[in-house]
Design a protein around this motif. Structure first.
Motif, mmCIF file in Angstrom:
data_model
loop_
_atom_site.group_PDB
_atom_site.id
_atom_site.type_symbol
_atom_site.label_atom_id
_atom_site.label_comp_id
_atom_site.label_asym_id
_atom_site.label_seq_id
_atom_site.Cartn_x
_atom_site.Cartn_y
_atom_site.Cartn_z
ATOM 1 N N SER A 114 2.581 -54.651 -17.861
ATOM 2 C CA SER A 114 1.132 -54.462 -18.003
ATOM 3 C C SER A 114 0.666 -53.466 -16.952
ATOM 4 C CB SER A 114 0.399 -55.796 -17.847
ATOM 5 O OG SER A 114 0.929 -56.574 -16.778
ATOM 6 N N THR A 115 0.067 -52.376 -17.385
ATOM 7 C CA THR A 115 -0.216 -51.251 -16.494
ATOM 8 C C THR A 115 -1.694 -51.012 -16.220
ATOM 9 O OG1 THR A 115 -0.247 -49.724 -18.377
ATOM 10 C CG2 THR A 115 1.873 -50.056 -17.252
ATOM 11 N N GLY A 116 -2.557 -51.818 -16.789
ATOM 12 C CA GLY A 116 -3.991 -51.608 -16.605
ATOM 13 C C GLY A 116 -4.485 -52.097 -15.251
ATOM 14 N N THR A 117 -5.755 -51.827 -14.966
ATOM 15 C CA THR A 117 -6.386 -52.282 -13.733
ATOM 16 C C THR A 117 -7.798 -52.758 -14.026
ATOM 17 O OG1 THR A 117 -7.297 -50.111 -13.161
ATOM 18 C CG2 THR A 117 -5.075 -50.614 -12.356
ATOM 19 N N PHE A 118 -8.281 -53.643 -13.169
ATOM 20 C CA PHE A 118 -9.672 -54.103 -13.264
ATOM 21 C C PHE A 118 -10.247 -54.058 -11.861
ATOM 22 C CE2 PHE A 118 -13.093 -57.141 -13.041
ATOM 23 C CZ PHE A 118 -13.789 -56.935 -14.233
ATOM 24 N N THR A 119 -11.337 -53.309 -11.681
ATOM 25 C CA THR A 119 -11.964 -53.156 -10.370
ATOM 26 C C THR A 119 -13.284 -53.895 -10.336
ATOM 27 O OG1 THR A 119 -10.932 -50.988 -10.067
ATOM 28 C CG2 THR A 119 -12.853 -51.488 -8.696
ATOM 29 N N THR A 120 -13.513 -54.644 -9.273
ATOM 30 C CA THR A 120 -14.787 -55.316 -9.072
ATOM 31 C C THR A 120 -15.393 -54.807 -7.774
ATOM 32 O OG1 THR A 120 -15.910 -57.470 -8.931
ATOM 33 C CG2 THR A 120 -13.728 -57.313 -7.917
ATOM 34 N N SER A 121 -16.679 -54.513 -7.789
ATOM 35 C CA SER A 121 -17.373 -53.975 -6.620
ATOM 36 C C SER A 121 -18.265 -55.055 -6.026
ATOM 37 C CB SER A 121 -18.203 -52.755 -7.022
ATOM 38 O OG SER A 121 -18.918 -52.258 -5.920
ATOM 39 N N CYS A 122 -17.957 -55.462 -4.798
ATOM 40 C CA CYS A 122 -18.676 -56.589 -4.190
ATOM 41 C C CYS A 122 -19.289 -56.247 -2.839
ATOM 42 C CB CYS A 122 -17.743 -57.787 -4.044
ATOM 43 S SG CYS A 122 -17.069 -58.387 -5.615
ATOM 44 N N GLY A 123 -19.315 -54.950 -2.481
ATOM 45 C CA GLY A 123 -19.970 -54.538 -1.250
ATOM 46 C C GLY A 123 -19.094 -54.664 -0.020
ATOM 47 N N VAL A 124 -19.732 -54.541 1.151
ATOM 48 C CA VAL A 124 -19.010 -54.516 2.427
ATOM 49 C C VAL A 124 -19.577 -55.545 3.413
ATOM 50 C CG1 VAL A 124 -18.293 -52.101 2.200
ATOM 51 C CG2 VAL A 124 -20.513 -52.647 3.253
ATOM 52 N N ASN A 125 -20.120 -56.632 2.890
ATOM 53 C CA ASN A 125 -20.762 -57.657 3.711
ATOM 54 C C ASN A 125 -21.996 -57.116 4.422
ATOM 55 O OD1 ASN A 125 -21.231 -60.194 4.789
ATOM 56 N ND2 ASN A 125 -19.762 -59.978 6.468
ATOM 57 N N ALA A 126 -22.799 -56.379 3.667
ATOM 58 C CA ALA A 126 -24.063 -55.877 4.218
ATOM 59 C C ALA A 126 -24.995 -57.021 4.601
ATOM 60 C CB ALA A 126 -24.748 -54.968 3.191
ATOM 61 N N ASN A 127 -24.833 -58.179 3.976
ATOM 62 C CA ASN A 127 -25.646 -59.354 4.306
ATOM 63 C C ASN A 127 -25.236 -59.987 5.624
ATOM 64 O OD1 ASN A 127 -26.910 -59.006 1.861
ATOM 65 N ND2 ASN A 127 -25.744 -60.590 0.799
ATOM 66 N N LYS A 128 -24.131 -59.490 6.207
ATOM 67 C CA LYS A 128 -23.590 -60.036 7.456
ATOM 68 C C LYS A 128 -23.381 -61.549 7.360
ATOM 69 C CE LYS A 128 -25.395 -56.366 10.428
ATOM 70 N NZ LYS A 128 -24.066 -55.733 10.574
ATOM 71 N N LYS A 129 -22.701 -61.927 6.287
ATOM 72 C CA LYS A 129 -22.326 -63.333 6.147
ATOM 73 C C LYS A 129 -21.029 -63.557 6.920
ATOM 74 C CE LYS A 129 -20.994 -66.988 2.933
ATOM 75 N NZ LYS A 129 -21.731 -68.005 3.725
ATOM 76 N N PHE A 130 -21.105 -64.331 7.979
ATOM 77 C CA PHE A 130 -19.955 -64.654 8.807
ATOM 78 C C PHE A 130 -19.902 -66.160 9.019
ATOM 79 C CE2 PHE A 130 -21.485 -60.529 10.651
ATOM 80 C CZ PHE A 130 -20.399 -59.735 10.330
ATOM 81 N N ASN A 131 -18.725 -66.708 9.134
ATOM 82 C CA ASN A 131 -18.564 -68.027 9.746
ATOM 83 C C ASN A 131 -17.101 -68.203 10.152
ATOM 84 O OD1 ASN A 131 -17.048 -69.354 7.552
ATOM 85 N ND2 ASN A 131 -18.988 -69.434 6.429
ATOM 86 N N THR A 132 -16.842 -69.234 10.919
ATOM 87 C CA THR A 132 -15.493 -69.501 11.420
ATOM 88 C C THR A 132 -14.844 -70.663 10.681
ATOM 89 O OG1 THR A 132 -16.314 -70.945 13.184
ATOM 90 C CG2 THR A 132 -16.081 -68.606 13.700
ATOM 91 N N ASP A 133 -15.339 -70.941 9.465
ATOM 92 C CA ASP A 133 -14.767 -71.994 8.632
ATOM 93 C C ASP A 133 -13.630 -71.432 7.789
ATOM 94 O OD1 ASP A 133 -16.916 -73.423 9.632
ATOM 95 O OD2 ASP A 133 -18.087 -73.303 7.782
ATOM 96 N N ASN A 134 -12.856 -72.322 7.199
ATOM 97 C CA ASN A 134 -11.920 -71.932 6.131
ATOM 98 C C ASN A 134 -11.837 -73.088 5.156
ATOM 99 O OD1 ASN A 134 -9.844 -71.181 4.394
ATOM 100 N ND2 ASN A 134 -8.795 -70.038 5.996
ATOM 101 N N VAL A 135 -12.594 -72.972 4.073
ATOM 102 C CA VAL A 135 -12.713 -74.071 3.122
ATOM 103 C C VAL A 135 -11.407 -74.347 2.388
ATOM 104 C CG1 VAL A 135 -13.481 -72.684 1.155
ATOM 105 C CG2 VAL A 135 -14.271 -75.070 1.384
ATOM 106 N N ILE A 136 -10.477 -73.397 2.377
ATOM 107 C CA ILE A 136 -9.198 -73.642 1.707
ATOM 108 C C ILE A 136 -8.320 -74.562 2.544
ATOM 109 C CG2 ILE A 136 -7.061 -72.606 0.845
ATOM 110 C CD1 ILE A 136 -8.614 -70.115 0.126
ATOM 111 N N VAL A 137 -8.127 -74.233 3.804
ATOM 112 C CA VAL A 137 -7.192 -75.004 4.632
ATOM 113 C C VAL A 137 -7.864 -76.122 5.400
ATOM 114 C CG1 VAL A 137 -5.616 -73.057 4.883
ATOM 115 C CG2 VAL A 137 -7.373 -73.421 6.595
ATOM 116 N N ALA A 138 -9.170 -76.037 5.626
ATOM 117 C CA ALA A 138 -9.853 -77.070 6.405
ATOM 118 C C ALA A 138 -11.203 -77.414 5.786
ATOM 119 C CB ALA A 138 -10.030 -76.612 7.850
ATOM 120 N N PRO A 139 -11.194 -77.943 4.557
ATOM 121 C CA PRO A 139 -12.467 -78.297 3.919
ATOM 122 C C PRO A 139 -13.179 -79.395 4.695
ATOM 123 C CG PRO A 139 -10.605 -79.226 2.705
ATOM 124 C CD PRO A 139 -10.030 -78.299 3.728
#
Length: 512
Positions: free
Chosen positions: A237-262
């Motif tokens: 399969s040789t196709g591609t799909f691109t999604t544009s989600c910005g560069v965190n202009a909203n400055k959303k930060f945190n020191t959590d990790n919901v995958i490993v430490a919910p």
């Protein structure tokens, strides 16, 4: 499709983790100091990495979570919480190591008696709890857990040794990506900080826990090391799909990790950038993700994409200088936002791809390679204009004028066909082999690739010291090594958009 159900960690348990860390350091706050300063004060500028010597550089503890490949679903919430407690204990012990240099100099047994011994006892209690939680849920624990409570002190001259324990760089798992290759002798010499026959001295960094001058290399002096990609065969399969989600202009930060430490605040112990889903924190659930807003241009993509921030260690402190996961845990300097964040899904060299299950979680790379070795490392550092020639895993590049730093990630592209997560957050997904095959009955899924481009100026090497060093955020005991870079993803595409992605890739199209 199997679904992993997680319990939200109770506020009482979260407070217990914080209390455990506070008790381990005598109830004080995590106040960082450059504990190598007294050993080498010729250049005391805060934006210069020092090259002093020290008896003990860091603490190395076995990664209990990686051994837990089969935890019953109903026990995973509690087990993840206990694993987060182990991380908090290591952070607290490392802080004690960092702030007791005088005591260590006076007493050769101080580290063992006052840091490693108590840490072993504290870890034994938590490991016993993990075993009990698994047993109560009807599971069985690996016998190897009993030997994972002891930690060791790593001398400054061996702080890179742990990265050589994991076999080949990236474990041959990056599906055509590039492994780091040792630079030529001239390149190593140019990097500086290598003294005494290649042994590293000091621990450097604005907060005293890295990076070193030897963690950097002039990319123009590194041999080309990018391997050929797997050749696409009939049926691929040789196709591609691109999604544009910005560069965190909203400055959303945190020191959590919901995958490993919910359910655990500051479960990552370092700061993350976020694009896409805007409700990602320690307490987010699948329902939270589904109802959230997204920064992605296509509103059908509410996926969450997050990675540790990069900072310039130039003496500047950022907004989190007094926060957990920030300056309190050795993550210091000026946060650098990406200039470009390119997110693309690509196909398989050997087969068509199937849809990702909604809420599939994938972590690529390993935040603990300094102690775990390189078996799960998947860091790729390069410079614009060099990406097709050189990719580095164990060093940060110094880019020439007109070029800037690039981080790229190629996620696991094979899925077990059942689970959206696994106990160690790895075994439900895998990398294709060098020919592009998925093994063990796994199915090919669209492979997430990310390219993060920065705009900061290159650091400079002066007399074996690095000025204006940059480094990725991480657990403090991991010393900000380049190989600890990692990236996280939770799939929250709606069904229609995911099907469009799969069709585009399987038909060889280029879609957005």
């Amino acid at each position: 499709m199997g679904r992993n159900i997680r319990k939200r960690r109770s506020p009482l348990a979260v407070r217990a983790i914080a209390a455990s860390a506070a008790l381990a350091i005598g109830g004080g706050g995590l106040v960082w100091a450059n504990f190598y300063a007294s050993a080498h004060e010729e250049n005391s500028s805060p934006n210069t990495t020092k090259a002093a010597s020290a008896q003990v550089a860091t603490i190395s503890c076995p990664d209990v979570g990686q051994k837990l490949t089969n935890v019953p679903n109903r026990a995973r919430g509690e087990v993840d919480g206990e694993l987060a407690t182990l991380d908090a204990q290591i952070t607290a012990a490392y802080q004690r190591l960092a702030t007791t240099r005088d005591a260590q100099a006076r007493d050769a047994s101080f580290v063992q008696n006052s840091i490693l011994g108590p840490l072993k006892n504290n870890r034994s209690v938590i490991i016993d709890r993990i075993k009990l939680e698994i047993s109560r849920a009807g599971g069985s624990t690996p016998s190897s857990l009993d030997g994972l409570s002891s930690c060791t002190a790593t001398p400054a001259t061996q702080t890179n040794a742990g990265q050589n324990n994991g076999g080949q760089n990236n474990g041959g798992q990056n599906n055509g990506g590039a492994a780091s290759q040792a630079p030529s002798p001239s390149a190593s010499a140019s990097a500086g900080g290598q003294q005494g026959g290649g042994q590293q001295t000091g621990n450097g960094g604005q907060a005293g826990n890295g990076p070193l001058a030897s963690d950097f290399v002039d990319i123009t002096k590194v041999r080309a090391n990018v391997p050929r990609k797997a050749q696409t065969r009939a049926g691929g399969s040789t196709g591609t799909f691109t999604t544009s989600c910005g560069v965190n202009a909203n400055k959303k930060f945190n020191t959590d990790n919901v995958i490993v430490a919910p359910g655990v605040t500051n479960g990552a112990h370092h700061l993350h950038d976020y694009v896409g889903n805007q409700s990602n924190d320690a307490f987010a659930t699948n329902d939270t993700f589904a109802a959230a807003k997204t920064t992605c241009a296509n509103q059908g993509d509410k996926s969450t994409y997050y990675w540790p921030v990069v900072r310039i260690q130039n003496g500047t402190q950022d907004f989190d200088q007094n926060n957990d996961g920030g300056g309190k845990e050795g993550n210091v300097g000026q946060i650098q936002q990406v200039k470009q964040a390119q997110i693309k899904f690509v196909g398989s060299a050997k087969s068509k791809v199937v849809a990702m299950p909604k809420f599939l979680r994938i972590i690529t790379g390993d935040a603990k390679t300094t102690t775990n070795g390189l078996a799960n490392a998947n860091a790729h550092w390069s410079c614009t204009g060099f990406e097709n020639k050189v990719q580095l895993t164990q060093q940060y590049p110094i880019c020439p004028r007109g070029s800037t730093v690039v981080r790229t990630f190629a996620f696991q592209s094979c899925w077990d066909g059942v689970n959206i997560d696994s106990a160690n957050h790895r075994t439900h997904v895998a990398f294709a082999d060098a020919q592009g095959n998925c093994a063990n009955g796994f199915k090919a899924i669209p492979q997430l690739t990310m390219r993060l481009v920065y705009g900061f100026r290159a650091p400079t090497l002066q007399n074996g010291q690095i000025k204006n060093a940059y480094a990725v955020d991480g657990f403090p005991e991991q010393l900000h090594k380049a190989a600890t870079d990692h990236d996280d993803f939770i799939n929250v595409f709606d069904e229609n958009l995911m099907n469009k992605m799969v069709n585009c890739i399987n038909k060889g199209q280029r879609c957005k």
